[in-house]
Design a protein around this motif. Structure first.
Motif, PDB file in Angstrom:
ATOM      1  N   LEU A 240      19.936   7.734  -6.759  1.00 42.91           N
ATOM      2  CA  LEU A 240      21.167   7.871  -7.550  1.00 42.91           C
ATOM      3  C   LEU A 240      22.399   7.872  -6.652  1.00 42.91           C
ATOM      4  CD1 LEU A 240      20.120  10.529 -10.231  1.00 42.91           C
ATOM      5  CD2 LEU A 240      20.524   8.090 -10.576  1.00 42.91           C
ATOM      6  N   MET A 241      22.311   8.612  -5.546  1.00 45.11           N
ATOM      7  CA  MET A 241      23.434   8.688  -4.622  1.00 45.11           C
ATOM      8  C   MET A 241      23.717   7.319  -4.001  1.00 45.11           C
ATOM      9  SD  MET A 241      23.913  11.100  -1.277  1.00 45.11           S
ATOM     10  CE  MET A 241      23.231   9.894  -0.141  1.00 45.11           C
ATOM     11  N   LEU A 242      22.655   6.590  -3.636  1.00 43.19           N
ATOM     12  CA  LEU A 242      22.839   5.284  -3.021  1.00 43.19           C
ATOM     13  C   LEU A 242      23.365   4.248  -4.010  1.00 43.19           C
ATOM     14  CD1 LEU A 242      19.620   5.338  -0.817  1.00 43.19           C
ATOM     15  CD2 LEU A 242      21.980   5.401   0.004  1.00 43.19           C
ATOM     16  N   ASP A 243      22.943   4.362  -5.272  1.00 43.70           N
ATOM     17  CA  ASP A 243      23.500   3.472  -6.314  1.00 43.70           C
ATOM     18  C   ASP A 243      24.992   3.726  -6.493  1.00 43.70           C
ATOM     19  OD1 ASP A 243      20.631   3.298  -8.593  1.00 43.70           O
ATOM     20  OD2 ASP A 243      21.123   2.199  -6.761  1.00 43.70           O
ATOM     21  N   GLU A 244      25.371   5.007  -6.438  1.00 44.30           N
ATOM     22  CA  GLU A 244      26.786   5.369  -6.562  1.00 44.30           C
ATOM     23  C   GLU A 244      27.581   4.798  -5.387  1.00 44.30           C
ATOM     24  OE1 GLU A 244      27.406   9.490  -7.561  1.00 44.30           O
ATOM     25  OE2 GLU A 244      29.324   9.476  -6.520  1.00 44.30           O
ATOM     26  N   LEU A 245      27.001   4.894  -4.179  1.00 41.37           N
ATOM     27  CA  LEU A 245      27.652   4.351  -2.993  1.00 41.37           C
ATOM     28  C   LEU A 245      27.809   2.830  -3.104  1.00 41.37           C
ATOM     29  CD1 LEU A 245      28.720   4.523  -0.090  1.00 41.37           C
ATOM     30  CD2 LEU A 245      26.351   4.428   0.712  1.00 41.37           C
ATOM     31  N   GLU A 246      26.773   2.170  -3.627  1.00 41.55           N
ATOM     32  CA  GLU A 246      26.817   0.716  -3.805  1.00 41.55           C
ATOM     33  C   GLU A 246      27.970   0.326  -4.724  1.00 41.55           C
ATOM     34  OE1 GLU A 246      23.386  -1.302  -5.665  1.00 41.55           O
ATOM     35  OE2 GLU A 246      23.084  -2.198  -3.709  1.00 41.55           O
ATOM     36  N   MET A 247      28.165   1.123  -5.791  1.00 39.15           N
ATOM     37  CA  MET A 247      29.251   0.841  -6.727  1.00 39.15           C
ATOM     38  C   MET A 247      30.610   1.107  -6.072  1.00 39.15           C
ATOM     39  SD  MET A 247      29.628   2.140 -10.636  1.00 39.15           S
ATOM     40  CE  MET A 247      31.122   3.081 -10.762  1.00 39.15           C
ATOM     41  N   GLN A 248      30.693   2.174  -5.260  1.00 41.66           N
ATOM     42  CA  GLN A 248      31.948   2.495  -4.579  1.00 41.66           C
ATOM     43  C   GLN A 248      32.343   1.386  -3.608  1.00 41.66           C
ATOM     44  OE1 GLN A 248      34.036   5.079  -4.712  1.00 41.66           O
ATOM     45  NE2 GLN A 248      32.991   6.789  -5.670  1.00 41.66           N
ATOM     46  N   LEU A 249      31.361   0.831  -2.892  1.00 45.92           N
ATOM     47  CA  LEU A 249      31.644  -0.216  -1.906  1.00 45.92           C
ATOM     48  C   LEU A 249      31.788  -1.591  -2.544  1.00 45.92           C
ATOM     49  CD1 LEU A 249      29.190   0.891   0.944  1.00 45.92           C
ATOM     50  CD2 LEU A 249      31.673   1.078   0.962  1.00 45.92           C
ATOM     51  N   GLY A 250      31.223  -1.747  -3.748  1.00 42.89           N
ATOM     52  CA  GLY A 250      31.336  -3.021  -4.452  1.00 42.89           C
ATOM     53  C   GLY A 250      30.541  -4.155  -3.822  1.00 42.89           C
ATOM     54  N   ARG A 251      29.438  -3.827  -3.139  1.00 45.12           N
ATOM     55  CA  ARG A 251      28.590  -4.860  -2.537  1.00 45.12           C
ATOM     56  C   ARG A 251      27.172  -4.327  -2.417  1.00 45.12           C
ATOM     57  NH1 ARG A 251      31.025  -5.429   3.526  1.00 45.12           N
ATOM     58  NH2 ARG A 251      29.411  -7.039   3.605  1.00 45.12           N
ATOM     59  N   PRO A 252      26.158  -5.218  -2.407  1.00 47.70           N
ATOM     60  CA  PRO A 252      24.767  -4.749  -2.308  1.00 47.70           C
ATOM     61  C   PRO A 252      24.481  -4.114  -0.952  1.00 47.70           C
ATOM     62  CG  PRO A 252      24.874  -7.150  -2.201  1.00 47.70           C
ATOM     63  CD  PRO A 252      26.250  -6.682  -2.532  1.00 47.70           C
ATOM     64  N   LEU A 253      23.574  -3.122  -0.976  1.00 44.50           N
ATOM     65  CA  LEU A 253      23.197  -2.426   0.257  1.00 44.50           C
ATOM     66  C   LEU A 253      21.769  -2.767   0.655  1.00 44.50           C
ATOM     67  CD1 LEU A 253      24.600   1.177  -0.331  1.00 44.50           C
ATOM     68  CD2 LEU A 253      25.687  -0.705   0.877  1.00 44.50           C
ATOM     69  N   ARG A 254      21.541  -2.833   1.972  1.00 44.50           N
ATOM     70  CA  ARG A 254      20.179  -2.893   2.507  1.00 44.50           C
ATOM     71  C   ARG A 254      20.015  -1.705   3.446  1.00 44.50           C
ATOM     72  NH1 ARG A 254      20.172  -9.389   3.486  1.00 44.50           N
ATOM     73  NH2 ARG A 254      20.098  -9.947   1.286  1.00 44.50           N
ATOM     74  N   LEU A 255      18.868  -1.041   3.353  1.00 46.89           N
ATOM     75  CA  LEU A 255      18.717   0.259   3.994  1.00 46.89           C
ATOM     76  C   LEU A 255      17.927   0.216   5.296  1.00 46.89           C
ATOM     77  CD1 LEU A 255      17.970   2.375   0.797  1.00 46.89           C
ATOM     78  CD2 LEU A 255      20.176   1.767   1.777  1.00 46.89           C
ATOM     79  N   ARG A 256      18.336   1.072   6.220  1.00 47.82           N
ATOM     80  CA  ARG A 256      17.570   1.413   7.407  1.00 47.82           C
ATOM     81  C   ARG A 256      17.524   2.946   7.463  1.00 47.82           C
ATOM     82  NH1 ARG A 256      17.207  -3.240   6.844  1.00 47.82           N
ATOM     83  NH2 ARG A 256      17.545  -4.954   8.324  1.00 47.82           N
ATOM     84  N   VAL A 257      16.522   3.473   8.185  1.00 47.42           N
ATOM     85  CA  VAL A 257      16.378   4.927   8.262  1.00 47.42           C
ATOM     86  C   VAL A 257      16.799   5.402   9.649  1.00 47.42           C
ATOM     87  CG1 VAL A 257      14.757   6.871   8.137  1.00 47.42           C
ATOM     88  CG2 VAL A 257      14.513   4.941   6.575  1.00 47.42           C
ATOM     89  N   GLY A 258      17.538   6.520   9.696  1.00 54.15           N
ATOM     90  CA  GLY A 258      17.913   7.175  10.949  1.00 54.15           C
ATOM     91  C   GLY A 258      17.892   8.666  10.738  1.00 54.15           C
ATOM     92  N   THR A 259      17.983   9.440  11.799  1.00 54.46           N
ATOM     93  CA  THR A 259      17.973  10.903  11.653  1.00 54.46           C
ATOM     94  C   THR A 259      19.321  11.388  11.152  1.00 54.46           C
ATOM     95  OG1 THR A 259      18.664  11.197  13.943  1.00 54.46           O
ATOM     96  CG2 THR A 259      16.285  11.188  13.523  1.00 54.46           C
ATOM     97  N   ARG A 260      19.300  12.459  10.375  1.00 56.24           N
ATOM     98  CA  ARG A 260      20.534  13.016   9.803  1.00 56.24           C
ATOM     99  C   ARG A 260      21.481  13.475  10.915  1.00 56.24           C
ATOM    100  NH1 ARG A 260      21.463  14.730   4.651  1.00 56.24           N
ATOM    101  NH2 ARG A 260      19.236  14.568   4.188  1.00 56.24           N
ATOM    102  N   SER A 261      20.920  14.174  11.926  1.00 54.70           N
ATOM    103  CA  SER A 261      21.774  14.678  13.003  1.00 54.70           C
ATOM    104  C   SER A 261      22.357  13.522  13.820  1.00 54.70           C
ATOM    105  CB  SER A 261      20.986  15.623  13.916  1.00 54.70           C
ATOM    106  OG  SER A 261      19.845  14.962  14.453  1.00 54.70           O
ATOM    107  N   GLY A 262      21.594  12.433  14.002  1.00 58.06           N
ATOM    108  CA  GLY A 262      22.088  11.268  14.733  1.00 58.06           C
ATOM    109  C   GLY A 262      23.249  10.604  14.019  1.00 58.06           C
TER     110      GLY A 262
END
Length: 549
Positions: free
Chosen positions: A89-111
């Protein structure tokens, strides 16, 4: 994106940024495991290379709020590094805010947090954002001159001040006309009114912060923070991005505490629009425009606009004044308040405290040698009587009154004990109007409406057999509402000799309506249906604004 992913309930929680070396290794192991399970690439953030242009292109507040860093661009898509791709849900909201499709990679939160903090580029973007976010409160001293006291959002430690200032700033960004702060039993809800409709501005706030939020607004408005039992009205002025903006505040005690409504009057932005304001851009039909223009170019008489609060009456009158404004005529207005300043026109604000009422001001205006007069609103019989007499004695009078339609106006003036013959003699035309929301052009799609729904709405299905109907599916440009902007729909009663006779004979409203329709008058519903057929608004919107005749 990642819509088909399901949240793994056994997923361990990731530690925060203050981790030890052991915790950091553990966090990295968990992040790699998560990436492997979801089939997504893992990114080693220790070797992450910051692409400065990419960082500058994305609002830094979004990066901090959604906890991501941009990695690279792949065509239209943006590749981002996130700590948890299952937060769909959060990532869909971000996609709408940016107005472009997202592709994901994983990283550490602290990094990710470390990169956001250390990035010189993002710090510069943050500095620019806070520079724009600076709000200056303008006070008026006793001489009426504005004294500026600067409150820097970034340098203030109070989270309540940041919350209130952020709320106001976001309201301006989203074109809101009002901010509503509503108190419930256990929470405080903040809403924006955009294009006449209320939307939640953010998630509900804990009730314990209610009194400090209201107190902050009272301090800005110079109201009594100790008084919580009676309604209070105030105003304040802010400077945002170099533009002075007025705000009117209404505080009202309710069952659960004080509610607040802040009306936004962005005069400088509006004045830019009003330099080219004409009747053509308001949305009136060709026949209505012809009637309005004929009425406002009469040498004397009364042009009356009616409708509920927020139906665009004042804007229509300003458009009329802009069209007839010239150096040969003296135009004077009395308004409560003067919402927008028009060049070349004398505008007087009502001030009840000093005794400057509509009636008293109008009497003084008549001694000021005017040719044309605008009275913001007729509220009492004294103002009504003076306005009618002014129209009969050679002045062209523009005014508004609250009534549902053009025929109800007649009863409204009779209730204010205006002599019927004088009123009918003075009247040139009566315009009733509403505002309908326009379908957002960025997400406009054709829809099929069942014939039964059309018939229930009083629309003949044959009318649209060859015409498509549209709705907005919602996008970033319209904040997901499907609508952007509004347009006027109207009915105008042109007082022919026949209609005047019927009014003087005190015929029923139904008979007057029937006669007006026979003479070619289109009612509000007809105007709304025409906007539907033109593809400018939706069936749902016209049903919300007008009745089925």
């Amino acid at each position: 994106m990642a819509d088909d992913m399901t949240r793994d309930t056994a997923q361990p929680s990731l530690p925060d940024e203050s981790t030890s070396e052991v915790d950091r290794i553990s966090e990295e192991v968990q992040a790699r495991r998560l990436a492997s399970r979801l089939g997504i690439d893992y990114v080693e953030l220790e070797q992450f290379e910051i692409k400065h242009e990419l960082f500058r292109a994305i609002p830094v507040d979004l990066m901090f709020r959604y906890n991501f860093v941009p990695f690279k661009e792949e065509g239209e898509a943006l590749v981002v590094v996130v700590p948890d791709p299952t937060e769909v849900l959060m990532l869909d909201e971000l996609e709408m805010q940016l107005g472009r499709p997202l592709r994901l990679r994983v990283g550490t939160r602290s990094g990710i947090q470390e990169i956001l903090k250390k990035s010189e580029s993002s710090q510069r973007v943050l500095d620019e954002a806070t520079e724009e976010f600076r709000i200056q409160v303008l006070r008026e001293d006793e001489s009426g001159e504005e004294q500026i006291s600067i409150e820097r959002l970034t340098s203030d430690t109070s989270p309540i001040i940041k919350l209130v200032d952020s709320t106001i700033f976001n309201a301006l960004q989203r074109r809101a006309s009002d901010i509503h702060i509503e108190t419930r039993e256990r929470e405080v809800v903040i809403k924006y009114r955009i294009d006449g409709v209320l939307y939640n501005a953010m998630d509900p706030i804990d009730k314990r912060f209610h009194s400090t939020i209201i107190s902050r607004i009272k301090i800005m408005s110079e109201l009594d923070i100790a008084e919580k039992r009676v309604p209070q009205d105030g105003r304040f002025k802010l400077r945002v991005k170099g533009r002075a903006i007025d705000f009117r505040v209404s505080i009202m005690p309710s069952v659960h505490g004080e509610d607040c409504v802040i009306r936004i009057l962005d005069k400088e932005a509006a004045n830019e629009q009003f330099t080219s304001l004409t009747l053509d851009i308001l949305g009136f039909s060709g026949s209505d425009l012809k009637t309005i223009r004929r009425s406002i170019h009469e040498p004397y008489g009364m042009f009356l606009v009616t409708g509920p609060t927020g139906s665009g009456k004042t804007t229509t009158l300003y458009a009329c004044l802009s069209e007839i404004n010239n150096s040969e005529d003296k135009i004077v207005t009395i308004e409560d308040p003067v919402e927008y300043q028009l060049e070349g026109i004398t505008q007087i604000p009502v001030n009840e405290k000093t005794g400057l009422t509509f009636a008293r001001g109008l009497r003084s205006i008549l001694r000021h040698d005017p040719d044309k007069i605008m009275v913001g609103e007729i509220r009492d019989e004294e103002t009504a009587g003076i306005a009618v007499q002014s129209a009969l004695t050679g002045h062209l009078v523009f005014t508004t009154v609250h009534a549902n339609n053009v025929v109800d106006v007649l009863g409204r003036f009779l209730h204010m004990k205006v002599e019927l013959y004088n009123f009918v003699s003075a009247l040139n035309a009566v315009l009733a109007q509403r505002l309908v929301r326009l379908i957002c052009p960025h997400c406009k799609v054709e829809v099929k409406v069942p014939a039964s729904a059309l018939r229930e709405s009083g629309v003949d299905p044959k009318l649209i057999s060859s015409r498509p109907l549209y709705e907005g599916k919602g996008c970033i440009e319209c904040n997901g509402t499907g609508y952007r902007g509004r347009m006027a729909i109207a009915e105008i009663l042109d007082l022919s000799d026949n209609v005047r006779e019927m009014i003087l004979s005190r015929k029923s409203a139904a008979e007057i309506k029937r006669a007006a329709r026979e003479e070619g008058m289109l009612f509000l519903r007809d105007s709304a249906v025409q906007k539907l057929l033109d593809g400018k608004t939706s069936l749902k919107e016209i049903n919300k604004v007008t009745f089925v005749e």
